[in-house]
Design a protein around this motif. Structure first.
Motif, short mmCIF file in Angstrom:
data_model
loop_
_atom_site.label_atom_id
_atom_site.label_comp_id
_atom_site.label_asym_id
_atom_site.label_seq_id
_atom_site.Cartn_x
_atom_site.Cartn_y
_atom_site.Cartn_z
N THR A 23 -3.96 3.54 -10.20
CA THR A 23 -4.88 3.95 -11.26
C THR A 23 -5.11 5.46 -11.21
O THR A 23 -5.01 6.15 -12.23
CB THR A 23 -6.22 3.21 -11.11
N GLU A 42 -7.14 11.56 -2.03
CA GLU A 42 -6.80 10.25 -1.49
C GLU A 42 -6.97 10.34 0.02
O GLU A 42 -6.46 11.26 0.65
CB GLU A 42 -5.35 9.89 -1.86
N THR A 50 -4.40 -0.71 -2.15
CA THR A 50 -3.88 -1.98 -2.65
C THR A 50 -2.53 -1.80 -3.34
O THR A 50 -1.62 -2.62 -3.19
CB THR A 50 -4.88 -2.59 -3.65
N THR A 51 -2.37 -0.71 -4.09
CA THR A 51 -1.22 -0.59 -4.97
C THR A 51 0.12 -0.77 -4.26
O THR A 51 0.96 -1.53 -4.72
CB THR A 51 -1.26 0.78 -5.70
N GLN A 57 5.24 -7.90 -9.36
CA GLN A 57 5.49 -8.55 -10.65
C GLN A 57 5.03 -7.66 -11.78
O GLN A 57 3.86 -7.28 -11.86
CB GLN A 57 4.74 -9.89 -10.72
N VAL A 178 -13.23 11.43 0.38
CA VAL A 178 -14.52 11.81 -0.19
C VAL A 178 -15.61 11.15 0.65
O VAL A 178 -15.59 9.94 0.88
CB VAL A 178 -14.62 11.38 -1.67
N ILE A 220 -17.72 3.78 -2.78
CA ILE A 220 -17.68 5.17 -3.25
C ILE A 220 -18.83 5.41 -4.24
O ILE A 220 -19.51 6.44 -4.19
CB ILE A 220 -16.33 5.48 -3.93
N THR A 359 0.26 -3.46 -13.30
CA THR A 359 0.99 -3.40 -14.56
C THR A 359 0.24 -2.58 -15.61
O THR A 359 0.85 -1.94 -16.46
CB THR A 359 1.22 -4.84 -15.09
#
Ligand SMILES: Cc1cc2nc3c(=O)[nH]c(=O)nc-3n(C[C@H](O)[C@H](O)[C@H](O)COP(=O)(O)OP(=O)(O)OC[C@H]3O[C@@H](n4cnc5c(N)ncnc54)[C@H](O)[C@@H]3O)c2cc1C
Ligand code: SF4
Ligand code: FES
Lengths: 401, 268
Positions: A23, A42, A50-51, A57, A178, A220, A359
Motif C-alpha cells: 500500500t 519503513e 504482510t505484503t 494470488q 516511526v 501507529i 491485488t
C-alpha cells in the motif's frame, strides 16, 4: 528496455508515508506522479510486513463476489490494470473454482450469479475438461468454473512501484521506524523517526501524513491519539516442492480456510488459515494449522499429501473493522477504507489506509492520494493507470556507494 | 528447541537465544528473537547482548508503543519467508544461504553463525545493499518483455483458452535474484571475510553467474532478445572471466545451475 522517467509538475508540498508495504509503495508512486514531494518510512526492509508473505494470488474477485461485491469489482478492475502495468511480475494462467462434493456443487449457481453481477466473467466447464487443463486436480471434481485469476510476485509488483517513486525523487527510507508524532492545535506537524542503522532519532516535518502500516495500523494511529479500526489476524501458509498446477485452484464455496492452491515457481502453496492475534509480530504457523493445510491441499490436488514440505510461514492480515465474528474474523470485509482523521478524530494532517488486498494496492493508493489532494486543496489527477513503473530491478540499481 | 544465533555487528557480534519450534528456520528464529517484547506467540528467551548486559527483561506489551524493541535490535532483510523474493541471503556458518530455507535442525548443534553476504555493501548487521547484483542483471526478461513506453490495451477480462496446447503456460524464471551465486563465486569474492565489513575486491571484472544465467535463458526462451544476451556473454567480463569453479551452482537455492548455463553459453 529503458524506463523513461515520466514528466512531473512539482508541487511544494511534502507528504510522509508510514509503512513500506504494498500500500505504501503504490501510494509513494501515485503521490510522486501527482507532483508531491514524498518521504516513505519503513521500519525494516521494504515489504517485510504482510505484503511480501502473501499467497501470490492475483484476485479476479471471484472469491469475494457473493459476499463482498465491492471488493470483487475492485479486484477485477485491478487485475486488468496490473496486467498492463507490471506484466513481467504476473503469471497469467487463469483460475479454477472446483466443487468436491454435492454441497459445493449446489453453491455453483450462487457463485455464477454473483460473478456475473460483479462483472467477473466466470465460465462453467465440464469436470473432465477441468482435469484436462489441470491433470493434478482431484478426481472428485463435480463442477468447475474458469475465472480470470492469476498469480503475481509478491515482491516484484510493489518493488516496481517503489522503484518508480525513487526515480521521481521520492525519499525512500527503509530501516526507519516511526516512534511518535508531534501535534499542535489539532494538527499533526511532524513525525519522530528512529534510524535503526544508527539508532538515532530525528524529527520529520511534512504537510500531510499517511498511515499505511497495514496490520500495524492501530498501534501507529495510537501514537497520534487516533482510533484506527484494524485487527491483525494471523494467516498460515504451507508450501510443498513441485508444481502441482499452473492455475490458481479454489474451492467452490464461500471463502474459508485452506481453500486456495497457488503455484509459485517450483512450489505449490496452500492457504490459508485465520485466527485473531493481539499483535502482528513474530507469528508462526501452529502444528494444527500445518496439519490442516496439508490435508486441505491434498483434497484439491492428491499429490500434495506426499510432496516434500518446502516451507511454512505466517502473515498478519490487516482486517478492517472492529466487528469480527467469533470464527476469527472470516466474515469481516476484505474491502478497504481511507480514514480521514480530521473528520473522525479531529486531528488534521493525517489519514490511514486500512484493509484491502495486495491485488488492490493501486486503487487503495489512488483513493488515499485523492484524499491528500482534497485535504491540501490541490487538484491533481491520478496517473497510475496510464503510467507503467520501471522494472523492480531498478529499486537497487545504481546504488553502489 | 533452543536456538543460539551469533550475528555479525561490524567487527563485533550479537548473541541471541530463542526458543523456536523444531521445524523453524534460521529466519524464523531471528524474527522471533527480535520481535517486540511480549508480542510473540512463541515462547522465547529473548535476546541477550554479548557484553554482559543480560536480560533487560522489560515485559510490557508492544502494542501502541513504537519503541519496546527486544533487548537487541538486529537488522536483516526478509520478505516472503519461502524462498521466493530472494532477499534473506546471509552467510550461515560461513556459507551463502537463504535464511528462510535453512531449517535449524539441518545445522550442526551449537551456535549458528550469521554474517552478511560478502558481495554487497553492509548497511548494518546482516542487512546489505544488493546494488551490485541488480547492476549486473540485464534489462531483458523472457517472461513477457514489458512494453513500458506504450501500454498495451486493457486486456479482455474473459478467461483465456487455457489448455497448454492452446496457450503456453506462463511461468516465472526460477532465478529469484538472491545473489547467493555472487557471494559464492571465487572470482567475485576471493576470500570469505572473517568479520563483516571487509572490502572485498574482485579478482577481475566479472559480470557474475546470475547475469550470465539470465542471458542463457534468454537465448533459449526468447529468440528476439538473444543478440543482447550473446553480447553480454561475449564481453571481456562475460564467460571468459569465469573460472569454472561451479560454486554458484552449489550455492543456488533454486536449482538454477548458473555454472552449467555459463558452460552452455561458451558453446553458443
Ligand atoms: C496469509 C495471507 C495471504 C494473503 N494472500 C493474498 C493474496 O493471495 N492476494 C492478495 O491480493 N492479497 C493477499 N493477502 C492480503 C495482502 O497481503 C495484504 O492485504 C497486503 O499485503 C497489505 O499491505 P499493506 O501495505 O497494507 O501492509 P504491510 O505489507 O504489512 O505493510 C505495512 C508496513 O508497515 C511497516 N511498519 C509497521 N510499523 C511501522 C513503524 N512504526 N514505522 C514504519 N513502518 C512501520 C511494517 O514493517 C510493514 O512493512 C494475504 C494476506 C495474508 C495474511
Ligand atoms: S542463479 Fe540462483 S543463486 Fe544466483 S541469483 Fe539466481 S537464484 Fe540466486
Ligand atoms: S525471505 Fe524471501 S527468499 Fe527468504
Amino acid at each position: 528496455m529503458v524506463f523513461e522517467t515520466p514528466r512531473v509538475d512539482s508541487l511544494p508540498l511534502r507528504v510522509a508515508i508510514i509503512g513500506g508495504g504494498g500500500t505504501g509503495a503504490a501510494l509513494a508512486w501515485d503521490l510522486a506522479l501527482r507532483g508531491f514531494r514524498v518521504a516513505l518510512f519503513e521500519r525494516g526492509e521494504f515489504l517485510s510486513g504482510t505484503t511480501g508473505r502473501h499467497h501470490g494470488q492475483l484476485h479476479s474477485g471471484a472469491r469475494y463476489a457473493s459476499g463482498d461485491p465491492e471488493i470483487a469489482r475492485e479486484c477485477m478492475a485491478e487485475t486488468l490494470a496490473l496486467r498492463r502495468l507490471v506484466p513481467d511480475a504476473i503469471e497469467y494462467n487463469g483460475g479454477l473454482f472446483v466443487a468436491l462434493d454435492g454441497e459445493e456443487a449446489a453453491y455453483g449457481e450462487r457463485f455464477a450469479e454473483a460473478c456475473a453481477e460483479a462483472g467477473i466473467p466466470a465460465r462453467e466447464i465440464a469436470p473432465a475438461r477441468a482435469r484436462e487443463l489441470e491433470p493434478g486436480l482431484s478426481p472428485r471434481v463435480e463442477r468447475a468454473f474458469l475465472v480470470p485469476d492469476g498469480t503475481f510476485d509478491a515482491w516484484r509488483v510493489p518493488a516496481a512501484f517503489l522503484a518508480g517513486a525513487r526515480a521521481l525523487g521520492a525519499e525512500l527510507r527503509p530501516w526507519t521506524e516511526v516512534v511518535g508524532f508531534d501535534a499542535s492545535e489539532g494538527r499533526v506537524m511532524a513525525a519522530r523517526v528512529r534510524d535503526r542503522t544508527r539508532a538515532s532519532e530525528e524529527r520529520v516535518e511534512a504537510d500531510y501524513f499517511v498511515n499505511a502500516c497495514g496490520a500495524w495500523g492501530a498501534s501507529i494511529g495510537a501514537l497520534a491519539g487516533l482510533e484506527v479500526p484494524v485487527t491483525p489476524a494471523a494467516g498460515s501458509m504451507l508450501a510443498v516442492k513441485g508444481r502441482l498446477c499452473d492455475m490458481v485452484i479454489s474451492r467452490l464455496r464461500p471463502p474459508g480456510d485452506g481453500d486456495i492452491l497457488v503455484p509459485q515457481r517450483g512450489l505449490s502453496i496452500i492457504g490459508s488459515t485465520q485466527r485473531l492475534v493481539e499483535t502482528p509480530e513474530g507469528l508462526l504457523p501452529t502444528d494444527g494449522e500445518m496439519e490442516f493445510l496439508r490435508r486441505s491441499g491434498a483434497e484439491l490436488a492428491p499429490a500434495f499429501a506426499d510432496a516434500e514440505v518446502d516451507s511454512a510461514w505466517c502473515a498478519a492480515r490487516p482486517l478492517f473493522g472492529a466487528a469480527l465474528d467469533e470464527a476469527g474474523g472470516r466474515a469481516a470485509s476484505r474491502d478497504f477504507a481511507v480514514l480521514d482523521h480530521e473528520s473522525r478524530d479531529r486531528v488534521a494532517g493525517v489519514a490511514s489506509v486500512v484493509g484491502g488486498k495486495a491485488t488492490t494496492l493501486r486503487i487503495m493508493a489512488e483513493k488515499a492520494a485523492d484524499l491528500v489532494c482534497r485535504a491540501l486543496g490541490v487538484e491533481r489527477q491520478c496517473r497510475t493507470l496510464e503510467t507503467a513503473p520501471p522494472s523492480w530491478r531498478q529499486l537497487y540499481r545504481g546504488r553502489v556507494p | 528447541m533452543i536456538a543460539r544465533l551469533s550475528v555479525a555487528r561490524g567487527e563485533d557480534r550479537v548473541e541471541l537465544e530463542v526458543e523456536a519450534p523444531a521445524w523453524a528456520t534460521v529466519l524464523d528464529a531471528l524474527e522471533i528473537a527480535t520481535s517486540k517484547k511480549g508480542t510473540t506467540e512463541a515462547r522465547r528467551h529473548g535476546g541477550r547482548e554479548k557484553e554482559g548486559e543480560g536480560q533487560k527483561g522489560k515485559e510490557e506489551k508492544g502494542t501502541g508503543r513504537g519503541r519496546e524493541w527486544n533487548d537487541v535490535d538486529v537488522l536483516y532483510r526478509h520478505s516472503c519467508h519461502h524462498g521466493s523474493c530472494g532477499v534473506c541471503g546471509a552467510l550461515v556458518n560461513g556459507r551463502p544461504a537463504l535464511m528462510c530455507r535453512t531449517p535449524l535442525r539441518e545445522l550442526p548443534s551449537g551456535v549458528v553463525r550469521l554474517d552478511p553476504l560478502p558481495y554487497a555493501t553492509v548497511i548494518a548487521d546482516l542487512a546489505v545493499e544488493p546494488g551490485p547484483l541488480f547492476d549486473s542483471l540485464p534489462g531483458f526478461g523472457y517472461l513477457r518483455p514489458p512494453a513500458r513506453e506504450e501500454l498495451p490495451p486493457v486486456p479482455d477480462p474473459a478467461p483465456l483458452p487455457l489448455a497448454p496446447a492452446e496457450r503456453p503456460r506462463e511461468r516465472f524464471e526460477d532465478c529469484i535474484e538472491c545473489g547467493l551465486c555472487l557471494a559464492a563465486c571465487p572470482v567475485l569474492v576471493p576470500r570469505m571475510p572473517e568479520g563483516s565489513g571487509d572490502t572485498v575486491v574482485a579478482r577481475r571484472a566479472f559480470v557474475g553467474p546470475a547475469a550470465l544465467g539470465m542471458a542463457r535463458r534468454e537465448i533459449v526462451k526468447n529468440g528476439s532478445g538473444s543478440d543482447a544476451a550473446l553480447a553480454l556473454a561475449a564481453a571481456p567480463d562475460g564467460v571468459a572471466a569465469c573460472d569454472r569453479a561451479f560454486a554458484c551452482s552449489r550455492a543456488c537455492p533454486r536449482g538454477v545451475a548458473p555454472g552449467r548455463l555459463i558452460e552452455e553459453l561458451r558453446r553458443s
